[in-house]
Design an enzyme around this catalytic site. Sequence first.
Site, PDB file in Angstrom:
ATOM      1  N   GLU A 167       0.762  -1.192  -0.131  1.00  0.00           N
ATOM      2  CA  GLU A 167       0.024   0.027   0.186  1.00  0.00           C
ATOM      3  C   GLU A 167       1.073   1.182   0.039  1.00  0.00           C
ATOM      4  O   GLU A 167       1.722   1.348   0.901  1.00  0.00           O
ATOM      5  CB  GLU A 167      -0.955  -0.002   1.341  1.00  0.00           C
ATOM      6  CG  GLU A 167      -1.745   1.284   1.575  1.00  0.00           C
ATOM      7  CD  GLU A 167      -2.569   1.855   0.475  1.00  0.00           C
ATOM      8  OE1 GLU A 167      -2.507   2.877   0.020  1.00  0.00           O
ATOM      9  OE2 GLU A 167      -3.311   0.752   0.007  1.00  0.00           O
ATOM     10  N   ARG A 203     -17.672  17.101  -2.822  1.00  0.00           N
ATOM     11  CA  ARG A 203     -18.223  16.410  -1.929  1.00  0.00           C
ATOM     12  C   ARG A 203     -18.025  16.921  -0.430  1.00  0.00           C
ATOM     13  O   ARG A 203     -16.947  17.905  -0.218  1.00  0.00           O
ATOM     14  CB  ARG A 203     -17.606  14.875  -1.694  1.00  0.00           C
ATOM     15  CG  ARG A 203     -17.807  13.877  -2.832  1.00  0.00           C
ATOM     16  CD  ARG A 203     -17.260  12.338  -2.332  1.00  0.00           C
ATOM     17  NE  ARG A 203     -17.813  11.620  -3.328  1.00  0.00           N
ATOM     18  CZ  ARG A 203     -18.711  10.673  -3.063  1.00  0.00           C
ATOM     19  NH1 ARG A 203     -19.494  10.819  -2.494  1.00  0.00           N
ATOM     20  NH2 ARG A 203     -19.071   9.709  -4.236  1.00  0.00           N
ATOM     21  N   TYR A 242     -27.563  11.481   0.605  1.00  0.00           N
ATOM     22  CA  TYR A 242     -28.157  10.474   1.430  1.00  0.00           C
ATOM     23  C   TYR A 242     -27.275  10.441   2.687  1.00  0.00           C
ATOM     24  O   TYR A 242     -26.214  11.050   3.041  1.00  0.00           O
ATOM     25  CB  TYR A 242     -27.987   9.000   0.701  1.00  0.00           C
ATOM     26  CG  TYR A 242     -26.626   8.627   0.241  1.00  0.00           C
ATOM     27  CD1 TYR A 242     -25.503   8.095   1.107  1.00  0.00           C
ATOM     28  CD2 TYR A 242     -25.991   9.018  -1.335  1.00  0.00           C
ATOM     29  CE1 TYR A 242     -24.019   7.959   0.579  1.00  0.00           C
ATOM     30  CE2 TYR A 242     -24.763   8.742  -1.642  1.00  0.00           C
ATOM     31  CZ  TYR A 242     -24.015   8.133  -0.833  1.00  0.00           C
ATOM     32  OH  TYR A 242     -22.616   7.970  -1.302  1.00  0.00           O
ATOM     33  N   ASP A 270     -10.612  -0.151 -10.004  1.00  0.00           N
ATOM     34  CA  ASP A 270     -10.381   1.057 -11.288  1.00  0.00           C
ATOM     35  C   ASP A 270      -9.283   0.860 -12.214  1.00  0.00           C
ATOM     36  O   ASP A 270      -9.303   1.353 -13.372  1.00  0.00           O
ATOM     37  CB  ASP A 270     -10.116   2.322 -10.417  1.00  0.00           C
ATOM     38  CG  ASP A 270     -11.422   2.998  -9.926  1.00  0.00           C
ATOM     39  OD1 ASP A 270     -12.419   2.708 -10.260  1.00  0.00           O
ATOM     40  OD2 ASP A 270     -11.395   4.183  -9.021  1.00  0.00           O
ATOM     41  N   GLY A 274     -17.358   1.156  -6.165  1.00  0.00           N
ATOM     42  CA  GLY A 274     -16.842   0.483  -5.071  1.00  0.00           C
ATOM     43  C   GLY A 274     -17.417  -1.099  -5.219  1.00  0.00           C
ATOM     44  O   GLY A 274     -16.761  -2.065  -4.999  1.00  0.00           O
TER      45      GLY A 274
END
Length: 396
Positions: A3, A158, A196, A277, A290
């Site tokens: 990672e 966002r 949401y 992706d 996702g």
Amino acid sequence: MIEQSSLLNEVGAAITIKPNASRVLLSWDIVPEQSGMVALRKGSIIDGTNMQVLIPDYYKDSESKWGLPMYAVHRVDLHTQLRLLATQKEGPGQPCDVQVRSKVVSYDAEGAKVTTENGEVLRADLIIAADGVHSTAVKQVLGDEVVQAGDTGWACMRWLVPSDDFLSDPQTAHMIQDSTTRYFTAAGGAAALVWYPCRNNEVQNFLYLSREFDISHVGEDFRARVEPSVPLEYAKKHFATALQTVVKKANQVKFWKLVARGPIPKWHKDRLVLIGDAAHPMLTFQGQGGGQAIEDGAALGILLDNVHDRGEIEERLQLFEQIRRNRGSALQILSNTNPPVPQSVRDAAAEYLPGHRLSSTDDVNEYVFSFDVLAESKAALAILQSKERITKSGFL
């Protein structure tokens, strides 16, 4: 697991987990309550210019139709629980070792090895590359055929707002709807606002998409921020006054460009396979980015279980593509258009789906949500193993 980030300061907003992906998470023993997941019981598409409901039951009867609810979850909460499941000693299989701050700079598909930024060479039986929309691993798979991801003209903002901020304001209290997702459109498809809740309905999540945002100084880093007043400046052009009042509460707004790439002809070569992706980047309009990555992980987990001979890997990866590539490609096409998806786009997606007709929004939802990647993968593997047993017995 290699990672490149430190995993110490994860950021982000919420995502939706549709029934096709929630069945996978539940099979992995994800506990919705531990991640503050909200089961979304209702969904609608609304004309944001006049607040008239266009499609009142966009996700009607999710549980009765597809056996599982649709969830909304903050991605940090989901990542935390997934990481715990992967690394803890309890549970089936060996715990995963996560090597952080290790950026891969080159891949070798034939030799199944990667080189990190600090010069370390790591070898394995198989490389599973999940290095994002600008994947460098994809060149190992496609060679000179590789097509780079490019700008789509869309950008997004966002932000998250505590539910109490709305409930304490008489102008907005009546607009709070628990366990509900709403998609507000602007005139001519110029913009959309997705709203949401997450974190047990205690936080409201917003995604504002448009082709009209000024992106001259905006990159693709979702950590970049703009002034909280910026969403309202655009909302005054796109949406009714009631919705502007909601957007006015935006804070800590993240702003970035959206890029995409069309379907590619293969997802693996030798001992390297693309997922997420890296394999199928898509825009957010179907809420499946996702979910499709989760399907990838589920399929590989089943197909690669109990593989003891490297010679078996290629056949298993071919099965993986058989199960996942056409579906992932169709979802790319469906996801890159502002809903409701026009018939021309549904037809283009259906070219990847022999035997499926996508004549309506309901057809799209039925195909996307009813798919059971666990059952499909187990069935495909059972057929392969049956053929192998027959071959070994000498009947073929």
